[in-house]
Design a protein around this motif. Structure first.
Motif, PDB file in Angstrom:
ATOM      1  N   SER A  17       0.814  -1.140  -0.050  1.00  0.00           N
ATOM      2  CA  SER A  17       0.106   0.067   0.062  1.00  0.00           C
ATOM      3  C   SER A  17       0.785   1.136   0.125  1.00  0.00           C
ATOM      4  N   THR A  57      -3.313   5.416   2.445  1.00  0.00           N
ATOM      5  CA  THR A  57      -4.006   4.114   2.793  1.00  0.00           C
ATOM      6  C   THR A  57      -2.723   3.626   3.526  1.00  0.00           C
ATOM      7  N   TYR A  58      -1.380   3.607   3.440  1.00  0.00           N
ATOM      8  CA  TYR A  58      -0.272   3.061   4.106  1.00  0.00           C
ATOM      9  C   TYR A  58      -0.329   3.580   5.427  1.00  0.00           C
ATOM     10  N   ARG A  98      -2.364   5.128   7.321  1.00  0.00           N
ATOM     11  CA  ARG A  98      -3.453   4.616   8.233  1.00  0.00           C
ATOM     12  C   ARG A  98      -3.199   3.173   8.739  1.00  0.00           C
ATOM     13  N   GLN A  99      -2.738   2.276   7.712  1.00  0.00           N
ATOM     14  CA  GLN A  99      -2.559   0.954   8.251  1.00  0.00           C
ATOM     15  C   GLN A  99      -1.462   0.812   9.215  1.00  0.00           C
ATOM     16  N   GLU A 121      -9.499  -5.283   4.492  1.00  0.00           N
ATOM     17  CA  GLU A 121      -8.232  -4.731   5.135  1.00  0.00           C
ATOM     18  C   GLU A 121      -7.573  -5.983   5.961  1.00  0.00           C
TER      19      GLU A 121
END
Length: 457
Positions: free
Chosen positions: A98, A102-103, A105-106, A254
């Motif tokens: 990602s 997105t990255y 947040r992950q 996810e």
């Protein structure tokens, strides 16, 4: 007034007039990278494929250049290349693949699961699996062990136990059957200039779609089982309940993608380090004895106590051996990026849109940082020696903002696992010759790594 020297064009690696370097990169990527640095320097351009379909890849080999790509200019070198896209379609858009918001947040949601305190809590699972392996080896009749397969099974069982807590036998069987095929399929598509869309019903596409569906269904079932549980400490349960005010929580897709990335990155890389550390010790008995004396002093010799995370600092010689094994046999021999804007590395121009690789396999053998680079020498990793080298002369876990989140867990598993095995067994060279190697998504052993084992005590 200072005069700025304009960036020069990267030299092109020698290849055939028709296919460029494609055949060399497919047959012997590791040797091709080494020869390119030797013959052309620290930034080299590869041309691969026939005219009209030719791809262009820039390879960066110096520690300073690697730092620029992975760290100081990380925003300019993204995970946009074709190999990451194929991997996304095979195992999802987790932390490994990602990008951007997105990255971030992950990473924020997952980071609390990899604090030192949390990781240290997994030492018992590592020790238990290592103890079970020593007993299984004791039942073997001929005293011969093939390290690549044995360490892959061990590392897979450890990561399954940490991720899932239970169901280790069933889960490891499904993963061992499906994940290698998905990786091989993704890699072949990444190298191919012409490829059928994944939805076309070719035999290869249909086979892989079936394996992918089986793997996804297994993960989804385990995740669903954990939703009502709060009293477990396996990583899947913790992922299911991970949330914060800024990022919310991970949805079902996810969750599955994070689990699959942890499985992909969490066992093959560690297995490679374990297998080659033991092979090198079998071939260097004086070093093996040096390390074993340390292990016996910490754990009490054959049949002694189980190791804990608190023993890590005391196992400094073993850690040096492991780091040297990871230098010579890095689990990820090449790492890809794509340049966003024009830049220069070491005075060599990298144009916007160019595919770029950095290679631990080559940088870990660069003679500017590693005298006699092919020689096994764990004392390269004393604190003084490490401080004297550039930061990115050794980077088996990547670096910069995308450094591997599981680095501490991998080191814990490797050091404690090796300590148990060396406490119970002596490893002898079976004179099987060099292990033939290739480069896929990870370092690939194309032949066996055999040793003889003798039970101690």
């Amino acid at each position: 007034m200072a005069v700025t020297t304009p960036a020069v064009q990267a030299p092109v690696a020698t290849g055939s007039p028709v296919l460029g370097s494609m055949r060399d990169l497919l047959r012997d990527p590791l040797g091709t990278y080494l020869r390119a640095r030797r013959d052309h320097g620290d930034v080299v351009r590869f041309l691969a494929g026939p005219p009209g379909l030719r791809s262009e890849v820039y390879a960066v080999f110096s520690a300073e250049g690697v730092q620029q790509v992975l760290a100081t200019e990380a925003a300019n070198f993204r995970k946009d290349n074709v190999f990451y896209e194929e991997l996304r379609q095979s195992v999802g858009n987790g932390l490994l693949t990602s990008q951007d918001d997105t990255y971030l947040r992950q990473r924020r949601l997952v980071q609390p699961l990899f604090t030192p305190r949390r990781v240290n809590g997994y030492a018992q699972q590592v020790a238990d699996e290592a103890a079970e392996l020593t007993e299984a080896w004791g039942a073997a009749s001929d005293g011969n062990v093939e390290l690549i397969g044995e360490m892959q099974r061990f590392a897979l069982r450890v990561v399954c136990r940490i991720l899932f807590g239970t169901d280790v036998e069933k889960v490891s069987e499904v993963i061992g059957r499906t994940m290698p095929a998905l990786q091989e399929y993704s890699l072949k598509r990444g190298f191919s200039p012409l490829k059928a869309p994944r939805h076309w019903p070719t035999p290869a596409n249909r086979r892989v779609a079936g394996l992918q569906a089986e793997l996804y269904a297994m993960c989804d079932e385990i995740i669903a089982d954990r939703r009502g549980l709060t009293d477990r400490d396996d990583l899947v349960t913790l992922l299911v309940h991970a949330e914060n005010a800024e990022d919310g929580s991970l949805d079902a897709t996810e969750l599955r993608e994070q689990v699959l990335i942890f499985l992909l990155a969490g066992h093959e890389t560690t297995a490679t380090a374990l297998a080659f550390a033991l092979l090198l010790l079998a071939r260097h008995p004086e070093t093996q004895q040096w390390v074993r004396e340390e292990v016996d002093g910490v754990l009490g010799g054959p049949g002694g106590r189980a190791p804990t995370a608190a023993d890590m600092d005391a196992l400094s010689c073993l850690t040096m051996v492991l780091k040297e094994a990871m230098r010579l046999y890095p689990s990820a021999p090449a790492v890809g990026r794509r340049a966003v804007q024009d830049t220069s590395v070491g005075g060599v121009r990298i144009p916007a849109g160019a595919d770029v690789i950095v290679s631990p396999w080559v940088t870990h053998r660069h003679p500017d940082y590693w005298p006699d680079p092919d020689r096994f020498d764990p004392t390269r990793f004393t604190p003084e020696a490490e401080a004297a080298r550039p930061r990115y002369a050794w980077f088996p876990f990547g670096g910069g903002p995308r450094a591997c989140i599981g680095q501490r867990l991998s080191m814990l598993e490797s050091v404690l696992g090796l300590a148990v095995l060396l406490r119970e067994y002596e490893f002898e060279d079976a004179r099987s010759g060099e292990v033939p190697l290739g480069a896929g998504i990870t370092l690939v052993a194309k032949g066996p790594a055999r040793v003889r084992i003798v039970r101690r005590g």
